[in-house]
Each structure stands twice: as C-alpha cells, then as structure tokens.
Motif scaffolding. Sequence first.
Motif: not given
Length: 138
Positions: A83-105
């Motif tokens: 809820a603290k992230l802006p809704k009007d901007k793109p959100i780019l999620v990352t981790c070490d290799r991009g695999q865990i970030a998928v769950g976060g996204a």
Amino acid sequence: MDFFLKTDNLMLLGIALSSGLMLLWPVIQRGRAGGSVSTTQAVQLINHEDAVVVDVRPLASFQNGHIPHSRNIPLAEIADKAAKLPKDKPILVTCDRGQIAVGGAARLRKAGLERVMVIEGGLNAWLQAGLPTSTKKK
C-alpha cells in the motif's frame, strides 16, 4: 491401447507429464507476475517514467549491493507494504536472479498494483550489463 496398460509405460508417461509441467511452471509464474523487462528497458522506465525498483532480497543481501534508489522490501513483508508503493508509476521487482522476484511481483499485483514487472535476471543481469550499484541504505 496396450501401451497405456503396461506399468513401465505408465511410469514413463507420468515422468514425461511432470517434466512438461516443470518446464511450463516459470511461464505460468511470469504471467502471474505481470511480465518482465530487460535491464535496458528497466533503465528507460527508471529514467523516463520514474519507475520504483523494489528489491525483495533480505536486508543483509540488499546492503551488500543493490540498484541505486531501490527500496528493500523483503518478500515476507511485501504484501503488508504494498500500500505504500505508488499506484501511478511502474514497479520493477528484483532479486539476485529474478526468480524470487516473480513471487513478489505476483503479490504486488494481487494487492492492486497494475504496472508491476520483474527485471529479467535480477541484480546479476544488472551487474553483467555494467550498470551501477549502491550500498547506501534507503
């Protein structure tokens, strides 16, 4: 029809089916996450659309090096802090290799954020592209 009745063949069919599902799982997960962007596309989104980078790694990993101006929200906390992230901007999620970030996204999309993408290859791809990192706390 006799082919399907033999025990050995059923086991082979089961292995083939489970292998196929394991190969499709990343595609299914990426669909839930909302897509992905390359490091070049990520830089363009950051520079032109003021995209917010969310790093879902643990704090210790984040402090060892991260994408400049990224926010550290460990995966376990992401639903609570979405809820603290802006809704009007793109959100780019990352981790070490991009695999865990998928769950976060996927969790961010479930929380109502629409423009959520994973940086392909995560921080490793960022470093391989020769892009800068930071150790500053944010």
